[in-house]
Write a protein that holds these residues in place. Structure first.
Motif, mmCIF file in Angstrom:
data_model
loop_
_atom_site.group_PDB
_atom_site.id
_atom_site.type_symbol
_atom_site.label_atom_id
_atom_site.label_comp_id
_atom_site.label_asym_id
_atom_site.label_seq_id
_atom_site.Cartn_x
_atom_site.Cartn_y
_atom_site.Cartn_z
ATOM 1 N N ASP A 112 -1.302 -17.127 1.222
ATOM 2 C CA ASP A 112 -0.185 -17.510 2.083
ATOM 3 C C ASP A 112 1.066 -16.678 1.807
ATOM 4 O O ASP A 112 2.151 -16.983 2.329
ATOM 5 N N THR A 113 0.940 -15.655 0.989
ATOM 6 C CA THR A 113 2.095 -14.821 0.666
ATOM 7 C C THR A 113 2.609 -14.123 1.925
ATOM 8 O O THR A 113 1.835 -13.537 2.688
ATOM 9 N N ALA A 114 3.906 -14.217 2.122
ATOM 10 C CA ALA A 114 4.505 -13.592 3.307
ATOM 11 C C ALA A 114 4.475 -12.074 3.188
ATOM 12 O O ALA A 114 4.547 -11.518 2.085
ATOM 13 N N ALA A 115 4.360 -11.414 4.307
ATOM 14 C CA ALA A 115 4.335 -9.953 4.304
ATOM 15 C C ALA A 115 5.691 -9.404 3.891
ATOM 16 O O ALA A 115 6.735 -10.039 4.105
ATOM 17 N N GLN A 116 5.686 -8.242 3.272
ATOM 18 C CA GLN A 116 6.935 -7.619 2.851
ATOM 19 C C GLN A 116 7.764 -7.201 4.064
ATOM 20 O O GLN A 116 7.219 -6.751 5.078
ATOM 21 N N LYS A 117 9.060 -7.366 3.907
ATOM 22 C CA LYS A 117 9.967 -6.985 4.977
ATOM 23 C C LYS A 117 10.881 -5.863 4.488
ATOM 24 O O LYS A 117 11.254 -5.831 3.313
ATOM 25 N N ASN A 170 13.629 5.857 -6.245
ATOM 26 C CA ASN A 170 12.393 6.616 -6.444
ATOM 27 C C ASN A 170 11.267 5.855 -5.767
ATOM 28 O O ASN A 170 11.037 4.673 -6.060
ATOM 29 N N ALA A 171 10.563 6.502 -4.877
ATOM 30 C CA ALA A 171 9.517 5.823 -4.100
ATOM 31 C C ALA A 171 8.147 5.867 -4.778
ATOM 32 O O ALA A 171 7.141 5.508 -4.164
ATOM 33 N N THR A 172 8.122 6.266 -6.047
ATOM 34 C CA THR A 172 6.836 6.421 -6.735
ATOM 35 C C THR A 172 6.046 5.120 -6.749
ATOM 36 O O THR A 172 4.818 5.117 -6.582
ATOM 37 N N TYR A 173 6.718 4.008 -6.974
ATOM 38 C CA TYR A 173 6.024 2.731 -7.144
ATOM 39 C C TYR A 173 6.069 1.866 -5.890
ATOM 40 O O TYR A 173 5.783 0.662 -5.960
ATOM 41 N N ASP A 174 6.398 2.449 -4.769
ATOM 42 C CA ASP A 174 6.365 1.687 -3.527
ATOM 43 C C ASP A 174 4.936 1.298 -3.173
ATOM 44 O O ASP A 174 3.996 2.070 -3.360
ATOM 45 N N ILE A 175 4.770 0.080 -2.683
ATOM 46 C CA ILE A 175 3.459 -0.396 -2.244
ATOM 47 C C ILE A 175 3.277 -0.019 -0.784
ATOM 48 O O ILE A 175 4.051 -0.463 0.076
#
Length: 361
Positions: free
Chosen positions: A53-58, A72-77
């Motif tokens: 039920d986790t909401a999607a990232q916004k 730094n976008a290295t760890y972006d999902i």
């Protein structure tokens, strides 16, 4: 009169309690029976499923005029959509892997075809005959068979697995064949259909699971045939073994034992122990043994009727090779250096005596 009423009242209470206990017991039996029939819990994840039920990232909304620090976008999902079963619908069982029980074997498999590759050695000369015997011994139904082409097609083979409900068991049809591929013999199993409770199944994962299961049935049968044959060779090979000096294909020194691989492998641990070598990790399929050498006493050498080979104390790796009616032994020290000719020669008499003392019946 009061005593009689009290007795009657206690009897009624006792009967009520007994009925309640019996009712609870029956309910427990029914629940246990239901659990024993439904095997889905063996295939389903257990625990908290609130993650579904986790909401999607916004995306972060930055107010106008605000300057954010460098990021730094290295760890972006990364965003993406996952297709497939989740929660209770997800089958958590690990995939079935082909068994590699035979010396020099390797496997290849896709969704509907599994293949076992074996070298064209003496053991595999009658591979089709052995496979046919395994099919018969396992009472697998045969729809058609062509011995000239070394191919057969099974009828529906029923798989009775403990992790599937009784009324939802799978059944499959398979083409089993032996083919020559260069210097190798290939045992192939191809799925011709899979069904569950008489309903066709096309899911690649499920088809692969039961296709590999059929290959493993044949591999286990081949392993038993080989093991029985080797055990018979060991029984016939009891007694003295002749150890000689030799070399491998590259010219490096080795010891040659005039006995089949099965006989040497069976008697080697006891023989090594006799001369002060403690066996560690070992793999029969790879012919690899790790040993730790600790010099034994002079009296022990006298009991063997030999002299101390003056081998350096420490760890060694021993590679055992299968040469048909002979076997090779090659020692390598902890630095990866093969024992030289003089060191190998010193071990000939020692191992000869050790084999002789451990091989008598």
């Amino acid at each position: 009169m009061a005593i009689l009423q009290t007795t009657v009242s206690q009897t009624a209470i006792s009967r009520t309690k007994n009925r309640a206990i019996r009712g609870v017991a029956v309910l427990l039996v029914m629940l246990l029976a239901a659990c024993s029939m439904d095997q889905r819990y063996k295939r389903q994840v257990s625990g908290d499923e609130s993650y579904l039920d986790t909401a999607a990232q916004k995306p972060l909304k930055v107010p106008a005029g605000m300057i954010l620090p460098l990021r730094n976008a290295t760890y972006d999902i990364p965003q993406g959509s996952q297709q497939g079963a989740v929660g209770k619908q997800l089958d958590i069982r690990p995939p079935v892997q082909p068994l590699v029980l035979l010396n020099g074997a390797r496997t290849e498999y896709t969704a509907d075809t599994s293949k076992l590759l074996l070298e064209n050695g003496p053991q595999n000369r009658d591979l089709w005959t052995q496979v046919s015997r395994i099919v018969e011994n396992n009472h697998l139904p045969i729809a058609s068979r062509q011995d000239a082409n070394q191919t057969l097609i099974t009828d529906w083979v029923k798989w009775n697995r403990a992790d599937e409900n009784e009324e939802e068991q799978f059944a499959g049809r398979y083409q089993i064949s032996v083919q020559q591929q260069g210097y190798q013999s290939a045992l192939l199993v191809k799925s011709l259909g899979l069904r569950q409770a008489n309903n066709p199944v096309t899911d690649g994962i499920k088809v692969q699971r039961y296709n590999v299961a059929m290959l493993n049935t044949l591999v286990q049968g081949l392993y038993k045939i080989r093991t029985d044959t080797e055990n018979n060779q060991v029984a016939r090979g009891a007694g003295s073994l002749d150890v000689q000096s030799g070399s491998d294909d590259s010219g490096l020194p080795a010891l040659i034992v005039r006995a089949p691989y099965a006989t040497v492998w069976q008697r080697l641990p006891a023989a090594l122990s006799k001369i002060g070598m403690k066996v560690g990790d070992h793999s029969r399929s790879q012919g690899a043994i790790t040993v730790t050498y600790r010099a034994i006493s002079n009296s022990d050498w006298d009991a063997l009727g030999t002299k101390d080979p003056a081998l350096k104390i420490g760890d060694y790796k021993l590679q055992v090779g299968d040469l048909g009616n002979r076997s090779s032994l090659q020692f390598t020290d902890s630095k990866g250096n093969t024992l030289n000719q003089q060191q190998n020669d010193s071990l000939i008499v020692v191992l000869q005596a050790a084999f002789n003392q451990t091989g008598t019946k």
